[in-house]
Write a protein that holds these residues in place. Structure first.
Motif, short mmCIF file in Angstrom:
data_model
loop_
_atom_site.label_atom_id
_atom_site.label_comp_id
_atom_site.label_asym_id
_atom_site.label_seq_id
_atom_site.Cartn_x
_atom_site.Cartn_y
_atom_site.Cartn_z
N TYR A 1 2.73 -6.19 -21.98
CA TYR A 1 3.42 -7.13 -21.10
C TYR A 1 4.27 -8.13 -21.88
O TYR A 1 5.31 -8.57 -21.41
N ARG A 2 3.81 -8.51 -23.08
CA ARG A 2 4.60 -9.46 -23.87
C ARG A 2 5.96 -8.86 -24.24
O ARG A 2 6.98 -9.55 -24.20
N MET B 1 8.18 -8.96 -21.29
CA MET B 1 8.71 -10.31 -21.11
C MET B 1 9.75 -10.65 -22.17
O MET B 1 10.74 -11.33 -21.89
N ALA B 2 9.58 -10.13 -23.38
CA ALA B 2 10.57 -10.33 -24.44
C ALA B 2 11.89 -9.66 -24.04
O ALA B 2 12.97 -10.21 -24.27
N CYS B 3 11.80 -8.49 -23.45
CA CYS B 3 12.99 -7.81 -22.94
C CYS B 3 13.68 -8.67 -21.90
O CYS B 3 14.90 -8.86 -21.94
N HIS C 1 14.24 -16.44 -14.76
CA HIS C 1 13.59 -15.23 -15.29
C HIS C 1 13.29 -15.40 -16.78
O HIS C 1 12.21 -15.02 -17.25
N ARG C 2 14.27 -15.95 -17.51
CA ARG C 2 14.05 -16.21 -18.95
C ARG C 2 12.83 -17.11 -19.13
O ARG C 2 11.96 -16.85 -19.97
N ASP C 3 12.77 -18.17 -18.34
CA ASP C 3 11.66 -19.12 -18.45
C ASP C 3 10.33 -18.47 -18.09
O ASP C 3 9.30 -18.77 -18.71
N ILE C 4 10.35 -17.58 -17.11
CA ILE C 4 9.13 -16.83 -16.75
C ILE C 4 8.68 -15.99 -17.94
O ILE C 4 7.49 -15.94 -18.27
N GLY C 5 9.64 -15.34 -18.58
CA GLY C 5 9.30 -14.51 -19.75
C GLY C 5 8.68 -15.34 -20.87
O GLY C 5 7.67 -14.95 -21.47
N ILE C 6 9.27 -16.50 -21.13
CA ILE C 6 8.74 -17.38 -22.19
C ILE C 6 7.34 -17.88 -21.81
O ILE C 6 6.43 -17.88 -22.64
N GLU D 1 7.45 -14.65 -26.67
CA GLU D 1 7.68 -14.95 -28.08
C GLU D 1 6.51 -14.56 -28.98
O GLU D 1 6.63 -14.59 -30.21
N LEU D 2 5.39 -14.15 -28.38
CA LEU D 2 4.24 -13.68 -29.16
C LEU D 2 4.28 -12.17 -29.40
O LEU D 2 3.38 -11.62 -30.03
N THR D 3 5.32 -11.52 -28.91
CA THR D 3 5.50 -10.09 -29.13
C THR D 3 5.67 -9.82 -30.62
O THR D 3 6.46 -10.50 -31.27
N PRO D 4 4.94 -8.84 -31.16
CA PRO D 4 5.20 -8.48 -32.57
C PRO D 4 6.68 -8.12 -32.76
O PRO D 4 7.27 -7.45 -31.91
#
Length: 172
Positions: free
Chosen positions: A90-91, A94-96, A136-141, A146-149
């Motif tokens: 999921y991270r 969300m990074a996408c 949407h960007r804020d939801i992703g953050i 940002e914890l995505t490898p």
């Protein structure tokens, strides 16, 4: 200032293509993450993208603008990008989302600055859609994008792809 017809056609064509691609990205993410706690979040974002797509689809018809010839590619590539990032977790999904929405924000900002007063309604729609893309960007953050490898690398690759897609869809 009157907006040149050619520029207006590019705006409508590329925004239609972009919203179509965004919808497909979320469909790809939902194919993997629908039955998780992130499913409703992604569904919310997809519903907003559908509203944006519907608005540009109407403009394509009303203004008689040729849609991009690349919609079949966006159909496959958007879904694949969404599904591939969701399969990474999921991270990564969300990074996408963050990367795509940041590229779209820049793009919509440029359009808002360039459209003339004669296109006040379109300019207002783009401003509203841009605000939702930033949501949407804020939801992703907020959902740990940002914890995505390899977050920076993944983000840079996706943003670069979006920018290329934008330039190509304006013309083709």
């Amino acid at each position: 200032m009157t907006t040149p017809r050619r520029y207006l056609e590019e705006v409508i064509r590329v925004d239609h293509a972009g919203e179509y691609g965004a919808k497909r990205i979320y469909q790809g993410q939902l194919a993997i993450l629908r039955n998780t706690r992130h499913g409703p979040i992604i569904e919310h974002m997809q519903e907003q993208e559908q509203v944006h797509l519907d608005a540009f689809s109407r403009l394509i018809a009303q203004r008689r603008v040729r849609p991009t010839a690349l919609l079949p590619l966006w159909h496959v590539a958007g879904f694949a990008l969404g599904a591939a990032t969701a399969a990474m977790g999921y991270r990564a999904a969300m990074a996408c989302t963050v990367a795509v929405e940041e590229a779209i924000d820049e793009h919509y900002q440029e359009q808002e600055a360039t459209l003339g007063e004669d296109e006040a309604a379109l300019k207002a729609d783009i401003a509203r859609f841009r605000a939702e893309e930033l949501e949407h960007r804020d939801i992703g953050i907020a959902n740990e994008a940002e914890l995505t490898p390899a977050y920076r690398l993944l983000s840079a690759v996706i943003k670069a792809g979006c920018k290329v897609a934008i330039r190509v869809a304006e013309k083709v």
